[in-house]
Design an enzyme around this catalytic site. Structure first.
Site, PDB file in Angstrom:
ATOM      1  CG  ASP A 242      13.995   8.218  59.229  1.00 46.45           C
ATOM      2  OD1 ASP A 242      13.471   9.095  59.938  1.00 46.45           O
ATOM      3  OD2 ASP A 242      14.221   8.362  58.012  1.00 46.45           O
ATOM      4  CD  GLU A 286       9.582   9.086  61.321  1.00 48.48           C
ATOM      5  OE1 GLU A 286       9.485  10.322  61.375  1.00 48.48           O
ATOM      6  OE2 GLU A 286      10.259   8.494  60.464  1.00 48.48           O
TER       7      GLU A 286
END
Length: 554
Positions: A242, A286
């Site tokens: 993330d 990401e």
């Protein structure tokens, strides 16, 4: 609760829309063809089809209205039953679980304990059983690993905030005064990134409840590697990372808060550690930004085929253009993005295309629920190179909820038309999406022309062809002008596969394509797609609106 995660990245969407295009030289006939090399190596993740699951919304097993790991286990046969001869499962190769660690929030991106499964979802034993059952069916499992920040309720932060002399003080970023940095995705914003606690200020780029970990501190880096080893030992096959751009800050401003050399250095360090523990584990980044910047997160291909940093990176710019193409009936900007990838991506890396994810308005809502557009989007995604990612419910055309928060992008899965939609016997944690009474799995599972059937068939065709599954791409559609059809050649070894999409409502003839081969074998063709004909040295085909044809050339 944190602000909606999508709001954190709205400026990035603007950047994508305005991203500079790859330079071109010469006239169209002089320009080299757009070609993408096949992914280097034969690692499973370089050609797998991934399925993103929000466990809370997939299947409830105990009637509390919240999905859980036992519920997910009960639905594994829907995703992949382990029998290649059957056609009733979706056929995906891997699951990406959104955060399942103990957290005070519904979404789990503020982790309170990195070694404990959230009680809403089950136990560590449930996770190990999930991995075992998935592996038995030929599926891998990757976990959302959130190491840019923790929860402010994590014992690490509680101890760090307790005193300037705390042993964990340098596990987070502290300042005696507020440096006043703007968020790196919008340097004109006035939103806070530093927050007061016990007479000092700590840095939390996303929200005060999610203080950033200080990965400059060796002990923090070692702890992250230990946690990764722990979950790999429990059966995980890798991690989705993330907020990968925002890991290590060196100063205020964009260059000091995003994409720093120190961030890249840590990902290389973690990647090397993961390879040493489990050589075939994957890391997926990401990095919601422009193509040239995404390309840097693969790292160097000199020693590690496919890159020594993050071997898969979500292709946000291409995702945006795929949806635009399906909506507008024009693939011109898709061809531009493919050319941009050719110009910036290291040769031999594996792409990670997708349509939408948990931070975005769902595909069906963006495309207005139009069956033709949804079919086109699915076809584009599943015929491109790399490792495509599907978001749960996407395969049945699940729409967004009616609110403007992120929960509306993560509503419970509708399995049938019952009161609890087959998801729960209790009250669901959040309302089902509009139309769930008829847009559900049971309504499509046995219907040949359904969206679900299309996803299943395209995934099977992809797996049945090495060229589609593992091959490179040669673009046949020009990169200039409107492109109502999109055509490309996929190839690896001596196998060559022609893919042609008609993105419009009307029937169109595509070609002629000057390709070698005397005969063709149909791998996939929508109803009324014409025969692929060879005449005058080129192949041509007539396709009805929103249709796809795939042929192996011999």
């Amino acid at each position: 609760m944190p602000p909606p995660r999508s709001l954190r990245f709205l400026p990035a969407l603007t950047l994508l829309a305005c991203a500079p295009q790859a330079p071109s030289t010469g006239t169209p006939s002089e320009r080299p063809p757009v070609e993408l090399a096949p992914p280097a190596g034969d690692d499973w993740y370089r050609h797998a089809v991934f399925y993103e699951v929000f466990v809370r919304s997939f299947q409830d097993s105990n009637g509390d209205g919240k999905g859980d790991l036992p519920g997910l286990i009960s639905r594994l046969d829907y995703l992949n039953d382990g029998d290649p001869s059957t056609t009733t499962d979706l056929g995906v190769d891997a699951l990406w679980l959104m955060p399942v660690f103990d957290s005070p929030s519904y979404h789990g991106y503020d982790v309170m304990d990195y070694e404990r499964i959230d009680p809403d979802y089950g136990t560590l034993e449930d996770f190990e059983r999930l991995c075992a059952e998935a592996h038995r069916r030929g599926m891998r499992v990757i976990l959302d690993l959130v190491v840019n920040h923790s929860s402010s309720q994590h014992p690490w932060f509680v101890e760090s905030a307790s005193s300037p002399t705390s042993a964990k003080r340098d596990w987070y970023l502290w300042s005696n005064t507020d440096p006043g940095w703007s968020p790196p995705w919008d340097l004109f914003a006035k939103g806070a990134t530093w927050y007061e606690r016990n007479g000092a200020y700590y840095y939390g780029v996303f929200w005060s409840g999610m203080p950033d970990l200080n990965l400059k501190t060796p002990a923090v880096r070692e702890e992250v590697k230990r946690i990764a080893s722990f979950w790999l030992g429990k059966g995980a096959d890798g991690f989705r990372l993330d907020a990968a751009r925002y890991l290590i800050e060196t100063s205020g401003g964009l260059s000091g808060q995003a994409d720093t050399p120190e961030t890249h250095a840590f990902w290389k360090e973690l990647a090397a550690h993961v390879r040493s523990v489990k050589p075939d584990a994957v890391l997926v980044g990401e990095n919601w930004t422009t193509t040239p910047t995404i390309a840097t997160y693969y790292g160097s291909t000199a020693q590690v085929p496919g890159g020594d940093e993050l071997p898969l990176n979500f292709n946000f710019p291409l995702a945006e253009e795929l949806l635009k193409a399906a909506r507008a009936g024009d693939a011109a900007n898709v061809t531009v993005k493919l050319a941009e990838m050719r110009s910036h991506y290291p040769a031999g890396v594996a792409d990670a295309p997708f349509l939408t994810n948990h931070d975005q308005v769902r595909v069906a809502t963006q495309l207005g629920g139009k069956a033709g557009d949804l079919a086109t989007a699915a076809s584009l995604l599943l015929t491109l190179p790399g490792s495509p990612f599907l978001y749960y419910g996407e395969e049945v055309g699940m729409a967004n909820g009616t609110t403007n928060n992120d929960e509306a992008k993560r509503t419970p899965m509708a399995w049938n038309a019952s009161a609890g939609a087959g998801f729960t016997t209790g009250t669901p944690w959040f309302s089902f999406s509009p139309g769930s009474e008829h847009t559900h799995v049971a309504a499509q599972v046995s219907t040949p022309g359904s969206l679900l059937s299309r996803y299943r068939e395209l995934i099977r065709v992809r797996h049945a062809s090495r060229a589609l599954e593992r091959g490179g791409l040669k673009l046949l559609t020009p990169t200039l002008g409107r492109a109502p059809t999109l055509a490309f050649l996929r190839g690896v070894g001596d196998e060559r596969v022609l893919v042609v999409h008609n993105l419009t409502d009307a029937a169109l003839t595509a070609g002629p394509f000057e390709l070698e081969g005397d005969t063709s074998e149909v791998l996939f063709a929508d109803p009324s797609v014409g025969s692929l004909l060879r005449s005058g040295g080129g192949w041509s085909v007539t396709l009805p609106g929103h249709s796809t044809g795939i042929w192996r050339l011999r």
